[in-house]
Design an enzyme around this catalytic site. Sequence first.
Site, PDB file in Angstrom:
ATOM      1  N   CYS A 112      11.112   0.452  10.676  1.00 42.44           N
ATOM      2  CA  CYS A 112       9.779   0.745  11.231  1.00 42.44           C
ATOM      3  C   CYS A 112       9.013   1.656  10.280  1.00 42.44           C
ATOM      4  O   CYS A 112       9.489   2.719   9.885  1.00 42.44           O
ATOM      5  CB  CYS A 112       9.972   1.349  12.616  1.00 42.44           C
ATOM      6  SG  CYS A 112       8.841   2.635  13.077  1.00 42.44           S
ATOM      7  N   CYS A 149       8.441   5.173  11.232  1.00 38.66           N
ATOM      8  CA  CYS A 149       9.651   6.007  11.112  1.00 38.66           C
ATOM      9  C   CYS A 149       9.862   6.417   9.656  1.00 38.66           C
ATOM     10  O   CYS A 149      10.264   7.541   9.371  1.00 38.66           O
ATOM     11  CB  CYS A 149      10.886   5.257  11.608  1.00 38.66           C
ATOM     12  SG  CYS A 149      10.722   4.733  13.314  1.00 38.66           S
ATOM     13  N   VAL A 187      -3.925  -5.696   7.617  1.00 34.80           N
ATOM     14  CA  VAL A 187      -2.779  -4.762   7.632  1.00 34.80           C
ATOM     15  C   VAL A 187      -2.338  -4.499   6.184  1.00 34.80           C
ATOM     16  O   VAL A 187      -2.102  -3.356   5.793  1.00 34.80           O
ATOM     17  CB  VAL A 187      -1.615  -5.320   8.485  1.00 34.80           C
ATOM     18  CG1 VAL A 187      -0.425  -4.378   8.451  1.00 34.80           C
ATOM     19  CG2 VAL A 187      -2.066  -5.551   9.910  1.00 34.80           C
ATOM     20  N   ASN A 188      -2.282  -5.565   5.381  1.00 35.37           N
ATOM     21  CA  ASN A 188      -1.889  -5.390   3.970  1.00 35.37           C
ATOM     22  C   ASN A 188      -2.808  -4.383   3.283  1.00 35.37           C
ATOM     23  O   ASN A 188      -2.349  -3.515   2.541  1.00 35.37           O
ATOM     24  CB  ASN A 188      -1.978  -6.722   3.209  1.00 35.37           C
ATOM     25  CG  ASN A 188      -0.941  -7.725   3.673  1.00 35.37           C
ATOM     26  OD1 ASN A 188       0.033  -7.360   4.316  1.00 35.37           O
ATOM     27  ND2 ASN A 188      -1.147  -8.999   3.355  1.00 35.37           N
TER      28      ASN A 188
HETATM   29  C1  FAD Z   1       2.098  -7.638  13.920  1.00 28.25           C
HETATM   30  C2  FAD Z   1       2.486  -6.595  12.906  1.00 28.25           C
HETATM   31  C3  FAD Z   1       1.669  -5.473  12.733  1.00 28.25           C
HETATM   32  C4  FAD Z   1       2.016  -4.498  11.806  1.00 28.25           C
HETATM   33  N1  FAD Z   1       1.259  -3.365  11.696  1.00 28.25           N
HETATM   34  C5  FAD Z   1       1.651  -2.368  10.868  1.00 28.25           C
HETATM   35  C6  FAD Z   1       0.933  -1.142  10.808  1.00 28.25           C
HETATM   36  O1  FAD Z   1      -0.059  -0.977  11.491  1.00 28.25           O
HETATM   37  N2  FAD Z   1       1.419  -0.160  10.002  1.00 28.25           N
HETATM   38  C7  FAD Z   1       2.541  -0.338   9.249  1.00 28.25           C
HETATM   39  O2  FAD Z   1       2.959   0.563   8.554  1.00 28.25           O
HETATM   40  N3  FAD Z   1       3.228  -1.497   9.267  1.00 28.25           N
HETATM   41  C8  FAD Z   1       2.816  -2.507  10.051  1.00 28.25           C
HETATM   42  N4  FAD Z   1       3.525  -3.660  10.111  1.00 28.25           N
HETATM   43  C9  FAD Z   1       4.593  -3.904   9.133  1.00 28.25           C
HETATM   44  C10 FAD Z   1       3.969  -4.369   7.808  1.00 28.25           C
HETATM   45  O3  FAD Z   1       2.853  -5.222   8.014  1.00 28.25           O
HETATM   46  C11 FAD Z   1       4.954  -5.166   6.939  1.00 28.25           C
HETATM   47  O4  FAD Z   1       5.522  -6.188   7.711  1.00 28.25           O
HETATM   48  C12 FAD Z   1       6.058  -4.331   6.388  1.00 28.25           C
HETATM   49  O5  FAD Z   1       5.517  -3.244   5.685  1.00 28.25           O
HETATM   50  C13 FAD Z   1       6.914  -5.173   5.414  1.00 28.25           C
HETATM   51  O6  FAD Z   1       6.075  -5.654   4.380  1.00 28.25           O
HETATM   52  P1  FAD Z   1       6.422  -6.833   3.418  1.00 28.25           P
HETATM   53  O7  FAD Z   1       6.229  -6.376   2.024  1.00 28.25           O
HETATM   54  O8  FAD Z   1       7.735  -7.402   3.727  1.00 28.25           O
HETATM   55  O9  FAD Z   1       5.301  -7.956   3.663  1.00 28.25           O
HETATM   56  P2  FAD Z   1       4.688  -8.421   5.027  1.00 28.25           P
HETATM   57  O10 FAD Z   1       3.319  -7.857   5.153  1.00 28.25           O
HETATM   58  O11 FAD Z   1       5.616  -8.211   6.135  1.00 28.25           O
HETATM   59  O12 FAD Z   1       4.521  -9.982   4.769  1.00 28.25           O
HETATM   60  C14 FAD Z   1       5.615 -10.882   4.857  1.00 28.25           C
HETATM   61  C15 FAD Z   1       5.300 -12.109   4.033  1.00 28.25           C
HETATM   62  O13 FAD Z   1       4.196 -12.787   4.591  1.00 28.25           O
HETATM   63  C16 FAD Z   1       3.411 -13.401   3.558  1.00 28.25           C
HETATM   64  N5  FAD Z   1       2.041 -12.915   3.739  1.00 28.25           N
HETATM   65  C17 FAD Z   1       1.518 -11.732   3.346  1.00 28.25           C
HETATM   66  N6  FAD Z   1       0.252 -11.648   3.733  1.00 28.25           N
HETATM   67  C18 FAD Z   1      -0.045 -12.782   4.378  1.00 28.25           C
HETATM   68  C19 FAD Z   1      -1.207 -13.283   5.008  1.00 28.25           C
HETATM   69  N7  FAD Z   1      -2.341 -12.585   5.044  1.00 28.25           N
HETATM   70  N8  FAD Z   1      -1.148 -14.487   5.584  1.00 28.25           N
HETATM   71  C20 FAD Z   1      -0.036 -15.234   5.552  1.00 28.25           C
HETATM   72  N9  FAD Z   1       1.085 -14.820   4.970  1.00 28.25           N
HETATM   73  C21 FAD Z   1       1.092 -13.608   4.387  1.00 28.25           C
HETATM   74  C22 FAD Z   1       4.025 -12.999   2.238  1.00 28.25           C
HETATM   75  O14 FAD Z   1       4.838 -14.070   1.802  1.00 28.25           O
HETATM   76  C23 FAD Z   1       4.866 -11.802   2.615  1.00 28.25           C
HETATM   77  O15 FAD Z   1       6.002 -11.668   1.805  1.00 28.25           O
HETATM   78  C24 FAD Z   1       3.200  -4.659  11.028  1.00 28.25           C
HETATM   79  C25 FAD Z   1       4.023  -5.790  11.209  1.00 28.25           C
HETATM   80  C26 FAD Z   1       3.664  -6.750  12.138  1.00 28.25           C
HETATM   81  C27 FAD Z   1       4.562  -7.947  12.345  1.00 28.25           C
END
Ligand code: FAD
Length: 624
Positions: A52, A55, A479-480
């Site tokens: 999380c 966290c 969010v990204n």
């Molecule tokens: C609903 C939700 C809300 C969240 N809100 C927060 C928050 O407010 N604060 C926080 O700190 N974390 C939040 N998170 C967690 C955060 O968004 C990421 O999931 C976490 O940081 C892991 O990031 P990651 O690098 O694995 O990529 P992630 O953002 O988890 O993306 C996973 C994969 O999705 C694909 N992807 C990326 N962007 C897109 C897009 N726009 N459309 C389609 N596919 C895409 C890529 O292949 C990427 O590797 C949230 C997660 C979820 C599921």
Amino acid sequence: LKLEDKSYNDLAKSHGLYGSDTKVIVLNVTNFKKSVYGTSNAWLVEFYNSWCGACQRFAPMWSNLAADVHDWRDVIKIAALDCADDDNNPFCREYEIMHYPSLRFFSANSKVGILGTEVEKGKTEEDIRHNLVHFLKKEQLEGRGSNWPNIIPYRSNDVLNLWKNVPESTRFAFLIFEEKESYLGTEVILDLHSIKNIQIRRVINENEALCKLMGVFTFPSLVVLERSQNVFPLKVEENSRVLFCKQIKSFLQEHKVLLPENIGNPIAYSSSTKSIVSTKQREHFENAVEQFGLVFQVDLENTIQYSLKSEIPVRKFISGHPLEALKKYLSVLVKYFPTYARGRMFLEKLKFKVQDLSTLKGQIFLEIVESLEAEMKPVFSNSDGWLGCKGSEKRYRGYPCGLWITFHTLTTNAVIENGNDPNFNSLEVLEAMLGYITHFFGCQECSRHFQEMAEKSMRQNVTSPEQSVLWLWSAHNMVNKRLVADLTEDPQHPKVQFPTEKACPACRGPDGRWITEQVLAYLKQMYSRHSIVHVGVMENQRVENVAKADTLHVQAKLIGTGMNYKIGMVDKKRLGWNFNIFDISLCVVLYAGSAVILILVFIKFIVRKRYRKKAYIHDLLGKV
Ligand SMILES: Cc1cc2nc3c(=O)[nH]c(=O)nc-3n(C[C@H](O)[C@H](O)[C@H](O)COP(=O)(O)OP(=O)(O)OC[C@H]3O[C@@H](n4cnc5c(N)ncnc54)[C@H](O)[C@@H]3O)c2cc1C
């Protein structure tokens, strides 16, 4: 249990977010009850989840607090328990941990069965420390913590009473005069309580007689009394806890009182709260694997396994809106989650078992999931870990990444498969996702942000099937954007506006604006069930609906990325009665082999017979 803080952490199997370099005590399902209940000190425990983001951002603050109040450890211990650890998960259900991080205060000598009192996180480390002081004061006022230093204000106006009930060896009494709501006195008392032969007491400004007697008119002030009745007002430049401690310590050093080493010098735990992603890494990422947009079956399965076996059952009771949300979630999984025949049957049965219930216990839900899984196994691929969602360290990516790709897969496949149906409900998957995120997703902060986004634009903007895919894409990009340079950002997977320019040059116009038709085509191609990569899937799982063309397409993608994966099972199309082409081929080969052996035996037999006949005739002729 008299373990030194370090030993707790040495014994812990997994440290989660807290390594041996912090003063946070790592608790787990094995040592929690033995440690926390029946001790003379109180406990402040953080229940967290290592994936999380909130966290991860909170961890440096918690480590700082633990270092800051390390001198208070015989009064209060600062600990943490990782609910993402499978072993601890049932424990978090027992303690009804609904969001992360959750702080719980356990009184001194609490009994097994007490679930602790929720403590506000506040915004700063100071906020938590002040909340903690409130709890400790309350403890002592209610008669607990009798062996702790006295933090209840000195109410008498006769300083002689100070020397009653204290050991003969007590030489000095420090009085901190302060306002009623001030935390300073209590904190200084706790910081320095292990110094022998002194006492430190708070006097609040309401004790006017004593204030007058000591000539104190400004608050806070510090006065020292010697047993021999000498009085020394001590000037402190600033109203800070550190300076009060410093002044008391230098007074004691001047009077040759032995001080324990490092007392009253809270060691700050230094940790950056900024991402460590360099610009170079960001650039490098443009050329990396991620841009090819691979979705792995094992990641999707790991996600729903965690959701069904850990995240949903952590709720003690599921009824009302959460139960409705669960039913909708199961319904979209049944319809659109790409899985094998057994997986589909498992989801269908699960949905069927839940659909008529009006209330459900988390534990019962888990039992239903586990018994169906045992009955129908193998349901999941049971891979060891994440592939596409694997982080460069354990705390990065994983489940939240899996949840995003699962919901993108569901929205996209719903549109690909049923989007042309005039009765298609464009909001069905998004509403199910919103319900899940609202009621079950353990990251409270993520849930809140997502609900805000949905509230603002989801129902208004999604008026056609394609818009459901695009709304989720754009929400994810928001969010990204928010998380660029955040502490939770994996250096190997920086947050980008997705898809990158390199991955989809056609997705942006010359002015850099999105061309949504192209984005949609890209997402449909990436998240379609036919593009899912079945690498790492267990041998006894069978891949359905994956045509040879898709296999070649995936192979080409993997070769393009330089990833060294074997494509297993992908081109094995299923036949009836659970036989596949491989089984049939094996039969044919065995059949042909045994026919050849029989022919050889037959030939050998004929040859031998002829040879014997010849020898016999030859023998006979010889005799004649
Ligand atoms: C609903 C939700 C809300 C969240 N809100 C927060 C928050 O407010 N604060 C926080 O700190 N974390 C939040 N998170 C967690 C955060 O968004 C990421 O999931 C976490 O940081 C892991 O990031 P990651 O690098 O694995 O990529 P992630 O953002 O988890 O993306 C996973 C994969 O999705 C694909 N992807 C990326 N962007 C897109 C897009 N726009 N459309 C389609 N596919 C895409 C890529 O292949 C990427 O590797 C949230 C997660 C979820 C599921």
